[in-house]
Design a protein around this motif. Structure first.
Motif, mmCIF file in Angstrom:
data_model
loop_
_atom_site.group_PDB
_atom_site.id
_atom_site.type_symbol
_atom_site.label_atom_id
_atom_site.label_comp_id
_atom_site.label_asym_id
_atom_site.label_seq_id
_atom_site.Cartn_x
_atom_site.Cartn_y
_atom_site.Cartn_z
ATOM 1 N N ILE A 50 66.401 18.026 -20.649
ATOM 2 C CA ILE A 50 67.019 16.787 -20.150
ATOM 3 C C ILE A 50 68.030 17.173 -19.067
ATOM 4 N N SER A 52 71.123 15.425 -16.990
ATOM 5 C CA SER A 52 71.945 14.225 -16.828
ATOM 6 C C SER A 52 72.861 14.392 -15.616
ATOM 7 N N ARG A 54 75.877 14.602 -15.594
ATOM 8 C CA ARG A 54 76.886 15.628 -15.900
ATOM 9 C C ARG A 54 76.421 17.011 -15.452
ATOM 10 N N ASP A 55 75.112 17.298 -15.654
ATOM 11 C CA ASP A 55 74.572 18.604 -15.253
ATOM 12 C C ASP A 55 74.641 18.749 -13.735
ATOM 13 N N ARG A 58 78.275 19.320 -12.749
ATOM 14 C CA ARG A 58 78.659 20.677 -13.142
ATOM 15 C C ARG A 58 78.088 21.701 -12.152
ATOM 16 N N THR A 77 69.345 20.913 -19.793
ATOM 17 C CA THR A 77 69.568 21.389 -21.163
ATOM 18 C C THR A 77 68.192 21.476 -21.816
ATOM 19 N N LYS A 79 67.482 22.657 -24.963
ATOM 20 C CA LYS A 79 67.435 22.369 -26.397
ATOM 21 C C LYS A 79 67.816 20.900 -26.600
ATOM 22 N N VAL A 80 66.830 20.046 -26.623
ATOM 23 C CA VAL A 80 67.097 18.605 -26.645
ATOM 24 C C VAL A 80 67.088 18.075 -28.080
ATOM 25 N N VAL A 81 68.104 17.311 -28.413
ATOM 26 C CA VAL A 81 68.175 16.640 -29.716
ATOM 27 C C VAL A 81 67.420 15.319 -29.584
ATOM 28 N N PHE A 101 76.833 13.795 -26.191
ATOM 29 C CA PHE A 101 75.936 13.375 -25.111
ATOM 30 C C PHE A 101 75.613 11.898 -25.290
ATOM 31 N N ARG A 102 75.046 11.298 -24.237
ATOM 32 C CA ARG A 102 74.858 9.838 -24.234
ATOM 33 C C ARG A 102 73.403 9.409 -24.158
ATOM 34 N N HIS A 103 72.504 10.368 -24.338
ATOM 35 C CA HIS A 103 71.067 10.059 -24.259
ATOM 36 C C HIS A 103 70.314 10.762 -25.383
ATOM 37 N N VAL A 104 69.425 10.029 -26.055
ATOM 38 C CA VAL A 104 68.607 10.654 -27.103
ATOM 39 C C VAL A 104 67.147 10.198 -26.936
ATOM 40 N N PRO A 105 66.249 11.133 -26.580
ATOM 41 C CA PRO A 105 64.835 10.785 -26.464
ATOM 42 C C PRO A 105 64.226 10.481 -27.838
HETATM 43 P P1 AMP Z 1 75.103 12.953 -21.105
HETATM 44 O O1 AMP Z 1 76.354 12.586 -21.846
HETATM 45 O O2 AMP Z 1 73.870 12.397 -21.765
HETATM 46 O O3 AMP Z 1 75.187 12.662 -19.644
HETATM 47 O O4 AMP Z 1 74.913 14.543 -21.244
HETATM 48 C C1 AMP Z 1 75.960 15.464 -21.372
HETATM 49 C C2 AMP Z 1 75.351 16.867 -21.531
HETATM 50 O O5 AMP Z 1 74.535 16.920 -22.701
HETATM 51 C C3 AMP Z 1 74.437 17.308 -20.387
HETATM 52 O O6 AMP Z 1 74.552 18.716 -20.232
HETATM 53 C C4 AMP Z 1 73.029 16.977 -20.871
HETATM 54 O O7 AMP Z 1 72.012 17.822 -20.341
HETATM 55 C C5 AMP Z 1 73.164 17.190 -22.368
HETATM 56 N N1 AMP Z 1 72.346 16.263 -23.161
HETATM 57 C C6 AMP Z 1 72.149 14.948 -22.934
HETATM 58 N N2 AMP Z 1 71.374 14.402 -23.880
HETATM 59 C C7 AMP Z 1 71.072 15.403 -24.735
HETATM 60 C C8 AMP Z 1 70.286 15.498 -25.935
HETATM 61 N N3 AMP Z 1 69.669 14.428 -26.462
HETATM 62 N N4 AMP Z 1 70.170 16.711 -26.541
HETATM 63 C C9 AMP Z 1 70.809 17.793 -26.042
HETATM 64 N N5 AMP Z 1 71.558 17.778 -24.924
HETATM 65 C C10 AMP Z 1 71.695 16.599 -24.274
#
Ligand code: AMP
Length: 143
Positions: A50, A52, A54-55, A58, A77, A79-81, A101-105
């Protein structure tokens, strides 16, 4: 409230990007579609990571504008949750809070089935709280 119910109203559309695409291309899609994250998928549609906003921030903060030419795979990232359609929205909220983080697939039988964002969680939580408050007001008015 389950993840499945949220997806039923929101839809199952997912915006993806391939790992060899550049951060500049990813930023273009994020800006154009007004979203905060892209799922990185392989040739078979499999989830590889994923990326985002933020990446992106950064990467640019650390490496400057040159980072825009880097491959998405370098800054995503990996290792996605994930969650499942049967999961409760409250559990997704816990995942987001604990993982920061703010996204979950959403995965269904090994396939991508949607994406829950913090915006979806907040929207449904507010609707639930408003429904509870109305029920309470109606109950008091009847008493
Ligand atoms: P976000 O808050 O979703 O913009 O993401 C903040 C950080 O967490 C970034 O480095 C993303 O790549 C990572 N991230 C976002 N969603 C997930 C997820 N479901 N699992 C793991 N990492 C994540």
């Amino acid at each position: 409230m389950t993840v499945q119910r949220v997806l039923a109203t929101k839809g199952h559309d997912i915006l993806t990007i391939q790992p060899h695409r550049t951060l500049a291309e990813a930023a273009g899609v994020l800006g154009e579609k007004r979203i905060g994250a892209l799922l990185v998928t392989g040739a078979q549609g499999e989830l590889l990571g994923i990326l985002s906003e933020r990446d992106l921030v950064r990467a640019i903060g650390k490496e400057g504008a040159a980072a825009l030419a880097h491959a998405v795979s370098k800054h995503m990232t990996a290792k996605v949750v994930t969650t499942t359609p049967a999961a409760k929205l409250d559990d997704v909220m816990v995942l987001m809070t604990q993982g920061r983080f703010r996204h979950v697939p959403v995965m269904n039988n090994g396939k991508l089935a949607g994406l829950i964002s913090i915006g979806d969680v907040v929207k449904h939580r507010v609707a639930d709280i408003e429904a509870d408050a109305k029920a309470l007001r109606d109950y008091i008015a009847m008493a």
